[in-house]
Design a protein around this motif. Structure first.
Motif, PDB file in Angstrom:
ATOM      1  N   VAL A 172      -3.614   2.060   3.099  1.00  0.00           N
ATOM      2  CA  VAL A 172      -4.095   1.227   1.998  1.00  0.00           C
ATOM      3  C   VAL A 172      -5.508   1.674   1.666  1.00  0.00           C
ATOM      4  O   VAL A 172      -6.381   1.717   2.547  1.00  0.00           O
ATOM      5  CB  VAL A 172      -4.103  -0.269   2.376  1.00  0.00           C
ATOM      6  CG1 VAL A 172      -4.631  -1.105   1.208  1.00  0.00           C
ATOM      7  CG2 VAL A 172      -2.714  -0.732   2.772  1.00  0.00           C
TER       8      VAL A 172
ATOM      9  N   LEU B 283       1.568  -2.243  -4.650  1.00  0.00           N
ATOM     10  CA  LEU B 283       0.663  -3.324  -4.269  1.00  0.00           C
ATOM     11  C   LEU B 283       0.478  -4.301  -5.413  1.00  0.00           C
ATOM     12  O   LEU B 283       0.298  -3.896  -6.569  1.00  0.00           O
ATOM     13  CB  LEU B 283      -0.700  -2.761  -3.863  1.00  0.00           C
ATOM     14  CG  LEU B 283      -0.775  -2.035  -2.525  1.00  0.00           C
ATOM     15  CD1 LEU B 283      -2.170  -1.448  -2.324  1.00  0.00           C
ATOM     16  CD2 LEU B 283      -0.427  -2.980  -1.378  1.00  0.00           C
TER      17      LEU B 283
ATOM     18  N   SER C 207      -7.399   0.811  -6.204  1.00  0.00           N
ATOM     19  CA  SER C 207      -6.367   0.413  -5.256  1.00  0.00           C
ATOM     20  C   SER C 207      -5.248   1.448  -5.242  1.00  0.00           C
ATOM     21  O   SER C 207      -4.836   1.938  -6.306  1.00  0.00           O
ATOM     22  CB  SER C 207      -5.795  -0.960  -5.630  1.00  0.00           C
ATOM     23  OG  SER C 207      -4.827  -1.391  -4.699  1.00  0.00           O
TER      24      SER C 207
ATOM     25  N   ARG D 149      -8.723   0.910  -0.901  1.00  0.00           N
ATOM     26  CA  ARG D 149      -9.260  -0.073  -1.860  1.00  0.00           C
ATOM     27  C   ARG D 149     -10.747   0.214  -2.066  1.00  0.00           C
ATOM     28  O   ARG D 149     -11.524   0.276  -1.111  1.00  0.00           O
ATOM     29  CB  ARG D 149      -9.096  -1.493  -1.333  1.00  0.00           C
ATOM     30  CG  ARG D 149      -7.663  -1.883  -1.006  1.00  0.00           C
ATOM     31  CD  ARG D 149      -6.967  -2.504  -2.171  1.00  0.00           C
ATOM     32  NE  ARG D 149      -7.466  -3.848  -2.433  1.00  0.00           N
ATOM     33  CZ  ARG D 149      -7.098  -4.578  -3.484  1.00  0.00           C
ATOM     34  NH1 ARG D 149      -6.264  -4.083  -4.390  1.00  0.00           N
ATOM     35  NH2 ARG D 149      -7.579  -5.792  -3.653  1.00  0.00           N
TER      36      ARG D 149
ATOM     37  N   LEU E 140      -1.751   2.979  -2.480  1.00  0.00           N
ATOM     38  CA  LEU E 140      -1.015   2.943  -1.219  1.00  0.00           C
ATOM     39  C   LEU E 140      -0.280   4.272  -1.058  1.00  0.00           C
ATOM     40  O   LEU E 140       0.332   4.761  -2.009  1.00  0.00           O
ATOM     41  CB  LEU E 140      -0.012   1.785  -1.203  1.00  0.00           C
ATOM     42  CG  LEU E 140       0.852   1.640   0.053  1.00  0.00           C
ATOM     43  CD1 LEU E 140      -0.005   1.325   1.266  1.00  0.00           C
ATOM     44  CD2 LEU E 140       1.908   0.547  -0.142  1.00  0.00           C
TER      45      LEU E 140
ATOM     46  N   PRO F 121       2.660  -2.512   5.075  1.00  0.00           N
ATOM     47  CA  PRO F 121       1.658  -3.150   4.209  1.00  0.00           C
ATOM     48  C   PRO F 121       2.045  -4.561   3.761  1.00  0.00           C
ATOM     49  O   PRO F 121       1.170  -5.416   3.609  1.00  0.00           O
ATOM     50  CB  PRO F 121       1.573  -2.192   3.008  1.00  0.00           C
ATOM     51  CG  PRO F 121       2.045  -0.883   3.535  1.00  0.00           C
ATOM     52  CD  PRO F 121       3.096  -1.207   4.550  1.00  0.00           C
TER      53      PRO F 121
END
Length: 434
Positions: A275, A166, A406, A277, A408, A379
């Motif tokens: 994802v 990301l 963050s 976050r 993934l 994504p």
């Protein structure tokens, strides 16, 4: 069995005394991390008599892993792990132990001989804090981070193109302690102690092979994954996830959530991408902002959740509607305008976010916000463009939000019904290692 069938199916029975061996669960590092987390996020709240929701048990087996389109529970314990072994065989063994334990925990059962059985001179198989509690709708979801596909395990050629690194978005203030991970476990339940118990015991099983890199407790879901659920509110006081995908929208879920063999890696067919976050709300600033400004920045009314263009909560926003001054009723820089599928090629996400609070920082400011979780098929085309737009133009993202974590993960498909678990049996992600 369809996903909807699996969501409603009773859990498989588990014989007493079965499951994971005592030797497999020795170790303390992950357990200490899980126990220390109990004091945060409102998880110390009291417990009333178990509700019908808490009595419900979901099936571990199915074409897709549970915890994705499953009706979203109210509590979360999420953990990311670093793999500490260089042995491919030991990683496979760990995934076998985890899969067997997860299937048992989701029935509301203890591991092995439980917390009060077995050899008196050895640690019990189960930590025991969920003894006597129902299954509480527990779902356990496993994922693989980019680090699993480095040179250690011979998996580099099987890394999906969708499992990208990301980018760092404008406004990110990422902290290493909330970023990355080789593996992840998402435990959701309607009882906080059941969710924590799951992560605590799975981390014990990982001793010597993987260690917790970071974890997050969540409470108060910020999305609805079925139409039977009411839209919840986030820490900013607004209804969140009004336009979220719903499990009943099977055509849309197939298009935007589930990976397909034609996407590039056949082992991911039936899986998804998660994802994660950690988004901190600058509460002291937001709480001093006028109601008018808050609604203009969000694009919806705070009370009903209706778009500022009129109607009720589920009325489709009219971005062309203008007021008496000729200005758009919904500002182009509002969160709703920038995040709406119409501004992003129709792209949608299956969101499963949670509120969190981790006390105060060293300046006495509230450390609280949204732990954003979203399942997508790609994504790069579903999440990244939306986040780029929000981080560059969204007043809320720029003025009131800071992303501190963050990650993934590739979420492999589920295990078919009838799969045999155990030391030589099936495990989540087995197609990757075939």
């Amino acid at each position: 069995m369809t996903e909807q069938d699996r969501m409603d199916a009773p859990a498989p029975s588990v014989e007493e005394g079965g499951g994971v061996s005592r030797r497999a669960v020795l170790g303390t590092a992950g357990a200490v991390a899980g126990a220390a987390a109990l004091t945060a996020g409102g998880f110390a709240a009291g417990r009333a008599t178990a509700s019908p929701l808490q009595q419900h048990a979901y099936d571990f087996f199915g074409a897709h892993q549970s915890g994705i389109v499953t009706p979203q529970q109210d509590r979360l314990h999420f953990a990311a792990f670093d793999i500490t072994t260089d042995s491919r065989a030991r990683v496979i063994s760990l995934l076998r132990r985890w899969s067997e334990a997860a299937a048992r925990l989701m029935t509301g059962s203890e591991l092995g001989s439980g917390a009060a059985g077995g050899a008196y001179a050895a640690p019990p198989d189960d930590t025991g804090e969920a003894l006597g509690l129902p299954a509480s709708g527990l779902t356990i979801t496993f994922g693989f981070g980019p680090g699993l596909f480095d040179d250690r395990f011979g998996l580099a050629s099987k890394r999906p193109a969708q499992l990208i690194d990301l980018p760092r978005f404008s406004g990110d203030t990422l902290e290493e302690r909330f970023t990355g991970g080789d593996l992840c476990i998402q435990a959701c339940a309607d009882d906080p102690q059941v969710a924590v118990h799951a992560i605590r015991n799975l981390s014990r099983l990982a001793f010597g092979d993987a260690a917790i890199r970071w974890s997050q407790l969540g409470f108060g879901r910020t999305s609805s994954t079925t139409r039977a659920q009411q839209t919840p509110r986030n820490f900013m006081g607004f209804k969140d996830g009004t336009a979220n995908l719903r499990a009943e929208d099977t055509d849309l879920v197939d298009r935007w959530v589930w990976a397909d063999a034609t996407d590039g890696q056949p082992w991911m067919a039936g899986g998804s991408y998660l994802v994660a976050r950690r988004i901190r709300i600058l509460a002291e600033i937001w709480d001093r902002t006028s109601l008018q400004q808050q609604e203009q920045d969000v694009g919806r009314t705070k009370g009903s959740g209706a778009p500022l263009s009129g109607g009720s909560e589920f009325t489709e926003p009219d971005f062309s509607a203008t007021g008496r001054d000729g200005e758009p009723l919904i500002r182009p820089t509002s969160h709703v305008a920038l995040a709406h599928p119409s501004a992003n090629g129709g792209a949608m996400m299956m969101r499963r976010g949670y509120n969190f609070t981790d006390g105060a920082d060293d300046l006495g400011r509230l450390d609280a916000g949204l732990f954003f979780l979203a399942y997508v098929r790609d994504p790069a085309t579903q999440f990244v463009p939306v986040q780029n737009a929000l981080s560059s133009s969204d007043v809320m993202t720029i003025e009131y939000l800071r992303t501190t974590g963050s990650a993934l993960f590739a979420i492999p498909p589920g295990l078919p019904a009838g799969s045999v678990l155990g030391s030589d049996g099936a495990f989540v992600g087995q197609e990757l290692f075939a």
